[in-house]
Design a protein around this motif. Sequence first.
Motif, PDB file in Angstrom:
ATOM      1  N   ALA A 170       0.822  -1.206   0.000  1.00  0.00           N
ATOM      2  CA  ALA A 170       0.000   0.000   0.000  1.00  0.00           C
ATOM      3  C   ALA A 170       0.857   1.257   0.000  1.00  0.00           C
ATOM      4  O   ALA A 170       0.452   2.294  -0.521  1.00  0.00           O
ATOM      5  N   ALA A 171       2.063   1.162   0.561  1.00  0.00           N
ATOM      6  CA  ALA A 171       2.941   2.324   0.642  1.00  0.00           C
ATOM      7  C   ALA A 171       3.723   2.563  -0.649  1.00  0.00           C
ATOM      8  O   ALA A 171       4.262   3.643  -0.850  1.00  0.00           O
ATOM      9  N   LYS A 172       3.774   1.567  -1.522  1.00  0.00           N
ATOM     10  CA  LYS A 172       4.510   1.722  -2.773  1.00  0.00           C
ATOM     11  C   LYS A 172       3.792   2.716  -3.679  1.00  0.00           C
ATOM     12  O   LYS A 172       2.570   2.676  -3.799  1.00  0.00           O
ATOM     13  N   PRO A 173       4.538   3.585  -4.323  1.00  0.00           N
ATOM     14  CA  PRO A 173       3.886   4.464  -5.294  1.00  0.00           C
ATOM     15  C   PRO A 173       3.433   3.641  -6.501  1.00  0.00           C
ATOM     16  O   PRO A 173       4.067   2.657  -6.865  1.00  0.00           O
ATOM     17  N   ALA A 174       2.336   4.030  -7.054  1.00  0.00           N
ATOM     18  CA  ALA A 174       1.831   3.326  -8.232  1.00  0.00           C
ATOM     19  C   ALA A 174       2.792   3.531  -9.397  1.00  0.00           C
ATOM     20  O   ALA A 174       3.175   4.657  -9.713  1.00  0.00           O
ATOM     21  N   LEU A 175       3.198   2.442  -9.994  1.00  0.00           N
ATOM     22  CA  LEU A 175       4.102   2.516 -11.131  1.00  0.00           C
ATOM     23  C   LEU A 175       3.305   2.875 -12.377  1.00  0.00           C
ATOM     24  O   LEU A 175       2.257   2.292 -12.640  1.00  0.00           O
TER      25      LEU A 175
ATOM     26  N   LEU B  43      -5.499   4.462 -29.125  1.00  0.00           N
ATOM     27  CA  LEU B  43      -6.595   4.131 -28.221  1.00  0.00           C
ATOM     28  C   LEU B  43      -6.271   2.886 -27.387  1.00  0.00           C
ATOM     29  O   LEU B  43      -6.617   2.806 -26.214  1.00  0.00           O
ATOM     30  N   ARG B  44      -5.598   1.922 -27.987  1.00  0.00           N
ATOM     31  CA  ARG B  44      -5.197   0.727 -27.230  1.00  0.00           C
ATOM     32  C   ARG B  44      -4.167   1.095 -26.180  1.00  0.00           C
ATOM     33  O   ARG B  44      -4.220   0.642 -25.042  1.00  0.00           O
ATOM     34  N   ARG B  45      -3.212   1.924 -26.549  1.00  0.00           N
ATOM     35  CA  ARG B  45      -2.161   2.328 -25.594  1.00  0.00           C
ATOM     36  C   ARG B  45      -2.752   3.105 -24.430  1.00  0.00           C
ATOM     37  O   ARG B  45      -2.301   2.971 -23.295  1.00  0.00           O
ATOM     38  N   LEU B  46      -3.777   3.922 -24.696  1.00  0.00           N
ATOM     39  CA  LEU B  46      -4.414   4.686 -23.626  1.00  0.00           C
ATOM     40  C   LEU B  46      -5.306   3.804 -22.757  1.00  0.00           C
ATOM     41  O   LEU B  46      -5.386   3.989 -21.544  1.00  0.00           O
ATOM     42  N   ALA B  47      -5.993   2.856 -23.380  1.00  0.00           N
ATOM     43  CA  ALA B  47      -6.913   1.991 -22.647  1.00  0.00           C
ATOM     44  C   ALA B  47      -6.182   0.947 -21.815  1.00  0.00           C
ATOM     45  O   ALA B  47      -6.677   0.512 -20.778  1.00  0.00           O
ATOM     46  N   LEU B  48      -4.990   0.547 -22.270  1.00  0.00           N
ATOM     47  CA  LEU B  48      -4.248  -0.517 -21.601  1.00  0.00           C
ATOM     48  C   LEU B  48      -2.801  -0.063 -21.395  1.00  0.00           C
ATOM     49  O   LEU B  48      -1.900  -0.459 -22.133  1.00  0.00           O
ATOM     50  N   PRO B  49      -2.560   0.784 -20.390  1.00  0.00           N
ATOM     51  CA  PRO B  49      -1.200   1.258 -20.151  1.00  0.00           C
ATOM     52  C   PRO B  49      -0.246   0.087 -19.928  1.00  0.00           C
ATOM     53  O   PRO B  49      -0.572  -0.864 -19.231  1.00  0.00           O
TER      54      PRO B  49
END
Length: 75
Positions: free
Chosen positions: A25-30, A48-54
């Motif tokens: 929980a303390a880890k920053p979101a990658l 659109l795929r790159r935005l929808a699925l980082p």
Amino acid sequence: MADIADFANDLVQERLDQALAARNAAKPALVAHSFLFCEGCDEPIPELRRLALPGCTRCVRCQSIDEWRESRHAQ
């Protein structure tokens, strides 16, 4: 019948689970960056795929083929 060792193991496992949950929980979101080009066929990955699925690394076609191969291998 549970003995003192079983209770101790359960307590240790519970504490480990709590410690790992707190650490995660303390880890920053990658922030995963998507590839611009598919690692399978070198074709551009649609925006659109790159935005929808980082973090995606393959186009839809190559990803589908890869998932199909994995499902066939798992059987």
